[in-house]
Write an enzyme that holds these catalytic residues in place. Structure first.
Site, PDB file in Angstrom:
ATOM      1  N   CYS A  13       0.794  -1.119   0.033  1.00 38.89           N
ATOM      2  CA  CYS A  13      -0.021   0.150   0.045  1.00 38.89           C
ATOM      3  C   CYS A  13       0.848   1.391  -0.094  1.00 38.89           C
ATOM      4  O   CYS A  13       2.070   1.221   0.459  1.00 38.89           O
ATOM      5  CB  CYS A  13      -0.821   0.176   1.249  1.00 38.89           C
ATOM      6  SG  CYS A  13      -2.179  -1.163   1.269  1.00 38.89           S
ATOM      7  N   CYS A 452      13.837 -11.483   5.127  1.00 41.01           N
ATOM      8  CA  CYS A 452      13.555 -12.209   3.881  1.00 41.01           C
ATOM      9  C   CYS A 452      14.975 -12.861   3.317  1.00 41.01           C
ATOM     10  O   CYS A 452      14.787 -13.815   2.474  1.00 41.01           O
ATOM     11  CB  CYS A 452      12.633 -11.529   2.959  1.00 41.01           C
ATOM     12  SG  CYS A 452      13.301  -9.706   2.467  1.00 41.01           S
TER      13      CYS A 452
HETATM   14 FE1  SF4 Z   1      11.330  -5.915   4.128  1.00 40.08          FE
HETATM   15 FE2  SF4 Z   1      11.877  -8.622   3.720  1.00 40.08          FE
HETATM   16 FE3  SF4 Z   1      11.809  -7.513   6.287  1.00 40.08          FE
HETATM   17 FE4  SF4 Z   1       9.482  -7.926   4.832  1.00 40.08          FE
HETATM   18  S1  SF4 Z   1      10.943  -9.376   5.643  1.00 40.08           S
HETATM   19  S2  SF4 Z   1      10.034  -5.802   6.049  1.00 40.08           S
HETATM   20  S3  SF4 Z   1      10.226  -7.466   2.898  1.00 40.08           S
HETATM   21  S4  SF4 Z   1      13.231  -6.723   4.577  1.00 40.08           S
END
Ligand code: SF4
Length: 479
Positions: A13, A452
């Site tokens: 968003c 991630c």
């Molecule tokens: Fe950003 Fe990855 Fe953390 Fe999600 S997991 S907030 S996409 S860095």
């Protein structure tokens, strides 16, 4: 350029707010919001909405589609008021329904409120259950409705105080823009995971997910909203309530790699500059011999330019992107589906024919798009195709507001680098190292979320959030 090529990584968003100190009521706030949302369109293409206040009541218009599809000039001209909030929401199939479109407008004990949200709560399931036990009802699957219900629960307090209390209840990533009949309020989660900034033009103030939206409406960037800050803009000026800032921030590093527009500055870092730096770092780490460097446009372009600069290998436009594929794109026939990525990208044969090519992209998600692009380049006559990725392998899902692929679909979570190389059919495959990712970043590694890539979640993921994420892969309602 989050929309488009990369199936599986979508921002969820974009929010925008404006407070004009004009004495006469006009549609200027709605127009500014329209342009602000236009600038934030890359953050969501499923729905768009604008709510305006004329000082007495709030009017809302929202619908499904791109900003330009939802709003005609007549509609925007009819939205009269000097305060406005706007919202663009990401595109997916399961939850394409106007019920999930924002802003949400509701009436509670102290009057009307409009609320627009970017992020995701990790304790949404518990909160929803608690609220339902005490009689709350929900229209949608949206986390934002949980915040609405909490505001109503603290309805005896001024809205800004109710929001501070909400902050004690909710956990996760949230950048909120909230409007009453006479106030505009911004709020950012205690780790400042998702972006939100403040801008000004004369006496008028603006809130936006990214600074590129401030530029678009001719406002100057003032500052980023601080972690855990509630900023209140009203006729008396701008006031800040600093609440729950934690010891560390956790700015989403993927905003810099892929999600944000390159012309935005987020928490003091220019996105384009950062992408150039990681491109240079990638060149130092890979040290490849080739004839040309090309980008997978647009999100790979800055890193590819950095790669070319550092390596001394010529940059060429090897792939051209069709920029005019919107949400209402006619469903392709089977024949066109087989052509896949060609609908969006086409190689420049003169540039790549007979060349050893280094193709730079920001990340690989499922690997299917990369495989098709490598194949296209070979068909266009490339002698070699080396793929250089300006981020480490993506191995985990996001629970903080980015609509990611399920972990099982992330190719790097399933295969080693050689396995991915074989799958995409490149001559070689190189990822940026974790050290390289941080080395190019101003500030220390602990101030970013990179879960991630490394699985280290700054806010613990509760079992219910994990289960919810699995379920919502097909029924996303968060934002
Ligand atoms: Fe950003 Fe990855 Fe953390 Fe999600 S997991 S907030 S996409 S860095």
């Amino acid at each position: 350029m989050p929309n488009g090529l990369k199936k599986g990584w979508r921002d969820e968003c974009g929010v925008f707010g404006v407070f004009l100190r004009n004495s006469a009521i006009s549609n200027e706030a709605a127009r500014d919001t329209y342009y602000g949302m236009y600038a934030l369109q890359h953050r969501g293409q499923e729905s768009a909405g604008i709510a305006v206040s004329d000082g007495r009541e709030i009017n809302l218009y929202k619908g499904m589609g791109l900003v330009s599809e939802v709003f005609t000039p007549e509609l925007v001209q009819g939205l009269m008021g000097n305060i406005a909030v706007g919202h663009v929401r990401y595109s997916t199939t399961g939850s394409s329904h106007v019920i999930n479109a924002q802003p949400l407008v509701f009436r509670y004990l102290r009057g009307m409120v409009a609320l627009a949200h970017n992020g995701n709560l990790v304790n949404a399931v518990q909160l929803r259950n608690q609220l339902a036990t005490f009689g709350s009802v929900f229209q949608s699957t949206s986390d934002t409705e949980i915040i609405v219900n909490l505001i109503a629960r603290y309805g005896q307090d001024r809205l800004e105080d109710a929001l501070v209390k909400c902050m004690l209840d909710i956990k996760g990533a949230y950048s909120l823009v909230v409007m009453t009949e006479d106030k505009l309020i911004g709020m950012r989660d205690p780790m400042a995971i998702r972006p939100l900034c403040l801008g000004a033009s004369g006496d008028n103030h603006f809130l936006a997910s990214e600074s590129c939206a401030l530029d678009t409406v001719g406002a100057k960037f003032v500052r980023d909203i601080r972690p855990g800050e509630v900023v209140v803009i009203d006729k008396d000026g701008v006031n800040s309530i600093n609440t729950l800032a934690t010891e560390r921030t956790a700015h989403c590093i993927f905003e810099y790699i892929y999600l944000a527009r390159p012309d935005s500055v987020i928490d003091g870092i220019n996105v384009n500059r950062y992408r150039r730096l990681i491109g240079k770092q990638l060149a130092r780490e890979t040290n490849l011999d080739a004839d040309i460097v090309i980008a997978v446009p647009d999100s790979g372009t800055s890193a590819a330019l950095g790669y070319a600069e550092e390596s001394g290998i010529r940059y060429e436009e090897g792939l051209i992107k069709n920029r005019y594929i919107g949400r209402t794109f006619i469903q392709p026939t089977q024949k066109m589906r087989d052509l896949g990525v060609r609908l969006k990208l086409n190689p420049v044969v003169e540039a790549v024919n007979g060349k050893r090519v280094i193709m730079v992209d920001d990340s690989i998600v499922r690997g299917t798009t990369s495989k098709q692009i490598v194949n296209m380049l070979r068909e266009a006559g490339a002698a070699k195709v080396h793929m250089a990725v300006a981020s480490p392998p993506t191995i985990q899902s996001c629970y903080y507001g980015i609509d990611t692929s399920h972990r099982d679909e992330l190719i790097a979570a399933q295969m080693d680098v050689e396995g991915v190389r074989k799958f995409i059919g490149a001559d070689s495959l190189h990822y940026l190292s974790m050290e390289g990712l941080y080395k190019s970043m101003k500030g220390d590694a602990a101030s970013f979320c990179a879960a991630c890539f490394d699985g280290s979640y700054p806010i613990p993921i509760e079992e219910s959030a994990y289960m919810n994420h699995e379920k919502l892969q097909h029924l996303r309602g968060g934002c």
